[in-house]
Design a protein around this motif. Structure first.
Motif, PDB file in Angstrom:
ATOM      1  N   ARG A   1     -17.153   4.394  18.348  1.00 14.97           N
ATOM      2  CA  ARG A   1     -16.592   5.501  17.574  1.00 14.97           C
ATOM      3  C   ARG A   1     -15.094   5.597  17.825  1.00 14.97           C
ATOM      4  NH1 ARG A   1     -18.452  11.830  18.323  1.00 14.97           N
ATOM      5  NH2 ARG A   1     -16.568  12.828  17.487  1.00 14.97           N
ATOM      6  N   ASP A   2     -14.335   5.853  16.764  1.00 14.54           N
ATOM      7  CA  ASP A   2     -12.896   6.031  16.911  1.00 14.54           C
ATOM      8  C   ASP A   2     -12.408   6.899  15.754  1.00 14.54           C
ATOM      9  OD1 ASP A   2     -10.008   5.432  17.542  1.00 14.54           O
ATOM     10  OD2 ASP A   2     -10.985   3.991  18.865  1.00 14.54           O
ATOM     11  N   GLU A   3     -11.104   6.938  15.526  1.00 14.28           N
ATOM     12  CA  GLU A   3     -10.542   7.762  14.464  1.00 14.28           C
ATOM     13  C   GLU A   3      -9.621   6.937  13.573  1.00 14.28           C
ATOM     14  OE1 GLU A   3      -8.555  11.091  16.124  1.00 14.28           O
ATOM     15  OE2 GLU A   3     -10.414  12.190  16.550  1.00 14.28           O
ATOM     16  N   MET A   4      -9.836   7.043  12.258  1.00  6.15           N
ATOM     17  CA  MET A   4      -8.943   6.380  11.319  1.00  6.15           C
ATOM     18  C   MET A   4      -7.609   7.124  11.314  1.00  6.15           C
ATOM     19  SD  MET A   4      -9.446   5.630   7.229  1.00  6.15           S
ATOM     20  CE  MET A   4     -11.075   4.932   7.488  1.00  6.15           C
ATOM     21  N   GLU A   5      -6.515   6.346  11.500  1.00  2.00           N
ATOM     22  CA  GLU A   5      -5.194   6.946  11.616  1.00  2.00           C
ATOM     23  C   GLU A   5      -4.299   6.635  10.417  1.00  2.00           C
ATOM     24  OE1 GLU A   5      -3.431   5.892  15.324  1.00  2.00           O
ATOM     25  OE2 GLU A   5      -5.186   6.500  16.502  1.00  2.00           O
ATOM     26  N   TYR A   6      -4.470   5.477   9.797  1.00  2.00           N
ATOM     27  CA  TYR A   6      -3.610   5.123   8.673  1.00  2.00           C
ATOM     28  C   TYR A   6      -4.235   4.002   7.853  1.00  2.00           C
ATOM     29  CZ  TYR A   6      -2.047   1.257  11.693  1.00  2.00           C
ATOM     30  OH  TYR A   6      -1.995   0.143  12.504  1.00  2.00           O
ATOM     31  N   LEU A   7      -3.675   3.792   6.678  1.00  2.00           N
ATOM     32  CA  LEU A   7      -4.076   2.719   5.769  1.00  2.00           C
ATOM     33  C   LEU A   7      -2.893   1.780   5.583  1.00  2.00           C
ATOM     34  CD1 LEU A   7      -5.954   5.228   5.052  1.00  2.00           C
ATOM     35  CD2 LEU A   7      -6.153   4.221   2.770  1.00  2.00           C
ATOM     36  N   VAL A   8      -3.199   0.543   5.254  1.00  2.00           N
ATOM     37  CA  VAL A   8      -2.160  -0.433   4.942  1.00  2.00           C
ATOM     38  C   VAL A   8      -2.503  -1.061   3.593  1.00  2.00           C
ATOM     39  CG1 VAL A   8      -0.887  -2.474   5.668  1.00  2.00           C
ATOM     40  CG2 VAL A   8      -1.843  -0.919   7.396  1.00  2.00           C
ATOM     41  N   PHE A   9      -1.676  -0.800   2.598  1.00  2.54           N
ATOM     42  CA  PHE A   9      -1.850  -1.441   1.301  1.00  2.54           C
ATOM     43  C   PHE A   9      -1.088  -2.769   1.290  1.00  2.54           C
ATOM     44  CE2 PHE A   9      -2.556   3.051   0.247  1.00  2.54           C
ATOM     45  CZ  PHE A   9      -3.742   2.958  -0.464  1.00  2.54           C
ATOM     46  N   ASN A  10      -1.664  -3.747   0.610  1.00  4.97           N
ATOM     47  CA  ASN A  10      -1.102  -5.100   0.563  1.00  4.97           C
ATOM     48  C   ASN A  10      -0.790  -5.614   1.988  1.00  4.97           C
ATOM     49  OD1 ASN A  10      -1.070  -5.201  -2.326  1.00  4.97           O
ATOM     50  ND2 ASN A  10       0.788  -3.940  -2.300  1.00  4.97           N
TER      51      ASN A  10
ATOM     52  N   ASP B   1       0.070  -2.763  -7.067  1.00  3.42           N
ATOM     53  CA  ASP B   1       0.706  -3.661  -8.035  1.00  3.42           C
ATOM     54  C   ASP B   1       2.101  -4.094  -7.597  1.00  3.42           C
ATOM     55  OD1 ASP B   1      -1.544  -3.457  -9.565  1.00  3.42           O
ATOM     56  OD2 ASP B   1      -0.715  -1.957 -10.947  1.00  3.42           O
ATOM     57  N   SER B   2       2.740  -3.304  -6.758  1.00  4.84           N
ATOM     58  CA  SER B   2       4.075  -3.679  -6.300  1.00  4.84           C
ATOM     59  C   SER B   2       4.054  -4.922  -5.424  1.00  4.84           C
ATOM     60  CB  SER B   2       4.715  -2.520  -5.531  1.00  4.84           C
ATOM     61  OG  SER B   2       4.112  -2.363  -4.252  1.00  4.84           O
ATOM     62  N   GLY B   3       2.919  -5.187  -4.788  1.00  4.74           N
ATOM     63  CA  GLY B   3       2.798  -6.351  -3.919  1.00  4.74           C
ATOM     64  C   GLY B   3       3.472  -6.192  -2.572  1.00  4.74           C
ATOM     65  N   ARG B   4       4.040  -5.052  -2.311  1.00  5.19           N
ATOM     66  CA  ARG B   4       4.743  -4.827  -1.052  1.00  5.19           C
ATOM     67  C   ARG B   4       3.843  -4.070  -0.084  1.00  5.19           C
ATOM     68  NH1 ARG B   4      10.057  -1.836  -2.827  1.00  5.19           N
ATOM     69  NH2 ARG B   4      10.592  -2.119  -0.623  1.00  5.19           N
ATOM     70  N   THR B   5       3.944  -4.386   1.167  1.00  2.00           N
ATOM     71  CA  THR B   5       3.119  -3.749   2.182  1.00  2.00           C
ATOM     72  C   THR B   5       3.539  -2.298   2.371  1.00  2.00           C
ATOM     73  OG1 THR B   5       2.821  -5.852   3.335  1.00  2.00           O
ATOM     74  CG2 THR B   5       2.366  -3.845   4.582  1.00  2.00           C
ATOM     75  N   ARG B   6       2.569  -1.396   2.366  1.00  2.00           N
ATOM     76  CA  ARG B   6       2.829   0.023   2.533  1.00  2.00           C
ATOM     77  C   ARG B   6       1.897   0.591   3.610  1.00  2.00           C
ATOM     78  NH1 ARG B   6       6.440  -1.440   0.004  1.00  2.00           N
ATOM     79  NH2 ARG B   6       7.309  -0.643  -1.956  1.00  2.00           N
ATOM     80  N   TYR B   7       2.471   1.367   4.508  1.00  2.00           N
ATOM     81  CA  TYR B   7       1.701   2.069   5.528  1.00  2.00           C
ATOM     82  C   TYR B   7       1.604   3.538   5.144  1.00  2.00           C
ATOM     83  CZ  TYR B   7       2.234  -2.007   8.542  1.00  2.00           C
ATOM     84  OH  TYR B   7       2.193  -3.273   9.059  1.00  2.00           O
ATOM     85  N   VAL B   8       0.408   4.098   5.202  1.00  4.23           N
ATOM     86  CA  VAL B   8       0.200   5.499   4.847  1.00  4.23           C
ATOM     87  C   VAL B   8      -0.556   6.182   5.982  1.00  4.23           C
ATOM     88  CG1 VAL B   8      -0.740   7.112   3.158  1.00  4.23           C
ATOM     89  CG2 VAL B   8       0.086   4.863   2.413  1.00  4.23           C
ATOM     90  N   ASN B   9       0.140   7.070   6.673  1.00  2.34           N
ATOM     91  CA  ASN B   9      -0.498   7.820   7.759  1.00  2.34           C
ATOM     92  C   ASN B   9      -1.395   8.909   7.190  1.00  2.34           C
ATOM     93  OD1 ASN B   9       0.797   6.391   9.788  1.00  2.34           O
ATOM     94  ND2 ASN B   9       2.572   7.740   9.763  1.00  2.34           N
ATOM     95  N   LEU B  10      -2.498   9.166   7.866  1.00  3.84           N
ATOM     96  CA  LEU B  10      -3.362  10.278   7.479  1.00  3.84           C
ATOM     97  C   LEU B  10      -2.840  11.564   8.106  1.00  3.84           C
ATOM     98  CD1 LEU B  10      -6.948   8.758   7.847  1.00  3.84           C
ATOM     99  CD2 LEU B  10      -5.472   8.831   5.843  1.00  3.84           C
ATOM    100  N   ASP B  11      -2.788  12.623   7.313  1.00  4.48           N
ATOM    101  CA  ASP B  11      -2.375  13.915   7.855  1.00  4.48           C
ATOM    102  C   ASP B  11      -3.342  14.385   8.933  1.00  4.48           C
ATOM    103  OD1 ASP B  11      -0.258  13.867   6.132  1.00  4.48           O
ATOM    104  OD2 ASP B  11      -1.162  15.227   4.664  1.00  4.48           O
ATOM    105  N   GLU B  12      -4.616  14.127   8.723  1.00  2.01           N
ATOM    106  CA  GLU B  12      -5.640  14.433   9.717  1.00  2.01           C
ATOM    107  C   GLU B  12      -6.476  13.174   9.951  1.00  2.01           C
ATOM    108  OE1 GLU B  12      -8.012  17.771   8.734  1.00  2.01           O
ATOM    109  OE2 GLU B  12      -6.334  19.149   8.505  1.00  2.01           O
ATOM    110  N   HIS B  13      -6.601  12.787  11.197  1.00  5.49           N
ATOM    111  CA  HIS B  13      -7.393  11.605  11.505  1.00  5.49           C
ATOM    112  C   HIS B  13      -8.847  11.821  11.100  1.00  5.49           C
ATOM    113  CE1 HIS B  13      -4.402  10.089  14.798  1.00  5.49           C
ATOM    114  NE2 HIS B  13      -3.870  10.180  13.601  1.00  5.49           N
ATOM    115  N   LEU B  14      -9.463  10.746  10.648  1.00  8.18           N
ATOM    116  CA  LEU B  14     -10.845  10.806  10.186  1.00  8.18           C
ATOM    117  C   LEU B  14     -11.738  10.042  11.168  1.00  8.18           C
ATOM    118  CD1 LEU B  14     -12.830  11.596   7.874  1.00  8.18           C
ATOM    119  CD2 LEU B  14     -12.361   9.351   6.871  1.00  8.18           C
TER     120      LEU B  14
END
Length: 777
Positions: free
Chosen positions: A442-451, A569-582
């Motif tokens: 078990r852990d907590e999701m902290e962020y997503l990475v697109f591309n 669609d931009s093809g560029r890597t994007r990091y998106v932090n979660l406001d609240e960890h899941l």
């Protein structure tokens, strides 16, 4: 003579000396008397307070300073002086005489005197506690010692609370546990013998019978709170390579025991402490149904298996059809509608059978063949044991579970998003193979990475002879891109696959940094999701609908599909932090029930059931309980014989040693790697490539500087996601919760702290070394 002494001087001197002695002598005697008076007054006052305290207790109010009764108080150490002579000339008077005040004057005792008397009673009770422990098998003697020491060795239990504890113990059958795990018969014996009625609860009663009763009850409560919040067994002893759970804080358990015993109703207080997880309650309901069915069939002569025969399809007639209909009704609890032709395999039976096949992990084709018959004929006792085993698994991870979380149901190849304790979204998943299993933790999701980019594990890189333009070769010594003839030297070069349609991680990955290098991600191998058995990865979890999951996870952050599609669609890597960890729970469950208590049994793909089933009913140990000790110097840590260093965390156990050197070098030299994993010693992957080079179980990495995205550019300042796109900030060890500190495994004191969570490795090392595990028994 007259030349030296005046006449009359000598007699006058003698007279003065005699007068001084006469005056000083009574003073010495009075001083002795005052010491006796003071001591006697202390005892007399203590006796008066003890009596008044007992009267107050009888009226419903507890005395502020409980003291031992006269008959139970120990004699004072040392001699007591008599008013007429020294102690050597007269024996010490009996304690009863001191308490009654015979022959002693009255005086007011000091606070120190009362404290001394109280300490004598506490010490006596502590000795009685230790003596009572000698012949009892307790779950955690140390925790119980500390529990009673915090109470100044005051008793904790009354007959009403003991009766409630007995009822809880007997009701533990509903959780798949044995009432004797919680001393059910012993508590019943205490109540029958009235061992709790004979003594004042608030007094430091030193009788062995009373302390034995206390320990039996407190041990039962401790086991109950521990087993139902964290599990009876330590999974490190059952599935050491693939199941990782948090350690249990001894102080938290003690606080819960004090809270429960201080409540008006013990049973209600215990229920308030225990986790509230719907999937657990549903499986409990299924277990109750199977228990009732087993008892019913035993009264009717037992379980009768269905006979073998040719495969049956809808529209066919067979003499076994009525029995099949009856068997389904028994297992599901719902009657299958009858038809005029009892032997006809009709549509109602067909639909009921397909549902049963789905719950049993079978192909839902409606054909009654050998595998379906085997599932219908499975012995009930075996099914009961399987449910008990999975109730235990659920308890390993569900402590303090919030209302929102993501559940990866490994054995069902399924992912569920739960909001407010209700599943709101689900999709199919591809999990690890039997050789590269997806671990349970078990852990907590902290962020997503697109591309995302993908760093090729050294185990795969060393087998490659050439790479396409989709990959960048990074020189580990300079951190810059290189162009070698062959990139197989993984010690010199790091191979990074760039974002794109062929990237092994697909369009997005979901990061919950952990010590196993496990995460959720997209995949270009879409056809695998159409298969019933989906175990093809190298440990990570592939998501069938990853962009939909991203939308659901980011639903509260003003991200919709239009924004997500534009970023992808931009093809560029994007990091998106979660406001609240899941919270993310990766559960390996071979039995699970729905809201009606209908149990689904899954194939034991990883063969983890046997070791757990073998332990059911056996004794448990308190080796998950951790006691916090004061910080010690390094030499003390190495030489201490009373503490146990916590084991070094591993993700794959058996392969950790041979890969430790490679991992250490990789951690030290990686300068421009993917961000987001908490490294661990055994996170390398030795698996083969699966169609595309496998993204799973990638090598651990060092943290990137804050705000720097590895292998990608930063987002435009005007983009909707720019505000949440920075590199996730790692939390220092000091800021982690107890669960976060022990998510994957107990930290070993010899584990290099720089490999764990924060760039501030020196602070980690100091804080981690201040936490030492001591065994709970």
């Amino acid at each position: 003579m007259s030349n030296y002494f005046p006449v009359g001087a000598f007699p006058i001197g003698c007279l003065l000396i005699g007068l001084s002695i006469a005056m000083l002598g009574p003073s010495c005697v009075f001083a002795q008397d005052r010491e006796v008076i003071s001591t006697a007054s202390v005892v007399s006052e203590a006796a008066a307070e003890s009596g008044s305290g007992r009267r107050a207790t009888a009226q419903g109010a507890a005395p502020e300073s409980p003291l031992p009764s006269p008959a139970e108080s120990p004699p004072f150490a040392g001699a007591v002086l008599d008013a007429t002579g020294p102690a050597a000339d007269s024996p010490e008077p009996p304690l009863e005489g001191l308490l009654s005040g015979e022959g002693l004057l009255s005086d007011q005792p000091t606070a120190d005197d009362l404290a001394t008397l109280q300490e004598v009673g506490v010490a006596n009770a502590g000795d009685a506690l230790e003596q009572a422990m000698e012949d009892l098998s307790l779950f955690s003697p140390r925790l119980l010692r500390e529990f009673y020491a915090a109470r100044d060795f005051r008793h904790a239990w009354n007959p009403a609370q003991a009766a409630s504890m007995r009822d809880l113990a007997q009701g533990s059958v509903a959780h798949g546990l044995d009432p004797q795990d919680f001393n059910a018969d012993a508590i019943q014996g205490l109540l029958a013998a009235h061992d709790l009625d004979a003594h004042d609860l608030e007094a430091n009663d030193a009788s062995s019978a009373r302390w034995r009763a206390e320990l039996i009850l407190s041990d039962a409560l401790l086991r109950y709170l521990h087993h139902l919040q964290y599990g009876k067994y330590n999974p490190k002893e059952i599935n050491p390579d693939w199941t990782f759970v948090a350690s249990v804080d001894a102080a938290a358990l003690q606080a819960e025991m004090q809270e429960v015993l201080a409540a008006d109703a013990l049973s209600a207080a215990v229920d308030a402490v225990l986790p509230d997880a719907p999937f657990y309650e549903q499986l409990k309901l299924g277990y109750a149904r199977y228990l009732a069915l087993s008892e019913r069939l035993q009264g009717e002569g037992g379980w009768t298996p269905l006979p073998a025969g040719p495969n049956l399809k809808i529209g066919m007639r067979d003499s076994r059809v009525p029995r099949i209909r009856e068997q389904l009704a028994l297992l599901d609890g719902d009657e299958v509608p009858l038809t005029a032709d009892a032997d006809l395999y009709d549509k109602a039976l067909y639909e009921a059978l397909r549902e049963f096949q789905g719950r049993s992990g079978l192909a839902q084709d409606g054909v009654i063949g050998p595998r379906t018959l085997a599932a219908l004929n499975h012995p009930l006792e075996d099914r009961l044991a399987e449910i008990r085993a999975n109730l235990e698994r659920m308890r390993w991870l569900y402590h303090e579970l919030p209302s929102d979380y993501l559940l990866v149901d490994i054995a069902a190849y399924q992912i569920e998003l739960v909001r407010d304790h209700q599943p709101v979204w689900s999709t199919r998943a591809v999990i690890g193979t039997a050789e590269n299993q997806t671990p349970m933790f078990r852990d907590e999701m902290e962020y997503l990475v697109f591309n995302p980019t993908w760093s090729v594990p050294p185990s795969i890189q060393k087998k490659m002879r050439g790479v396409s333009s989709d990959y960048h070769v990074i020189d580990r010594r300079t951190g810059r891109r290189a162009y070698p003839a062959t990139p197989t030297d993984h010690r010199r070069y790091r191979l990074v696959q760039q974002p794109g349609p062929k990237n092994a991680l697909g369009k997005v990955k979901f990061m919950f940094p952990n010590g196993h290098a496990i995460y959720l991600h997209d995949t270009p191998s879409r056809h695998l999701f159409a298969r019933g058995r989906r175990a093809y990865s190298h440990g990570c979890v592939r998501v069938q609908e990853p962009l939909d999951l991203a939308r659901e996870v980011l639903i509260g952050q003003n991200w919709d599909m239009s924004v997500i599609n534009r970023v992808v669609d931009s093809g560029r890597t994007r990091y998106v932090n979660l406001d609240e960890h899941l919270p993310v729970l990766l559960y390996y469950l071979t039995a699970r029930a729905d809201e009606q208590g209908r149990v689904s049994f899954r194939n034991d793909l990883y063969q983890r059931d046997a070791s757990l089933l073998a332990r059911l009913g056996g004794p448990s140990r308190a080796d998950r309980i951790v006691f916090r000790e004061p910080p010690a110097t390094e030499p003390e840590l190495q030489s201490s014989a009373t503490t146990t260093a916590m084991p070094t965390p591993t993700a794959t156990g058996k392969r950790a040693d041979k890969r430790a050197d490679k991992t250490a070098e990789s951690l030290a030299s990686s300068l421009t790697t993917e961000a987001g994993l908490k490294p661990s010693v055994a996170a390398h992957n030795d698996g083969e490539a699966d169609e595309l080079l496998s993204p799973d179980r990638a090598a651990p990495r060092t943290a990137q500087p804050a705000g720097q995205a590895p292998d990608s550019s930063q987002p435009d300042a005007t983009s909707p996601e720019a505000s949440s796109n920075q590199q996730p900030v790692q939390k220092p060890w000091r800021g982690l919760s107890m669960n976060e500190r022990f998510t994957s495994a107990d930290l070993g004191l010899d584990q290099p702290m720089a490999r764990w969570h924060s760039p501030d490795s020196s602070m980690q090392a100091m804080d981690a070394n201040g936490l030492i595990q001591s065994r709970g028994f």
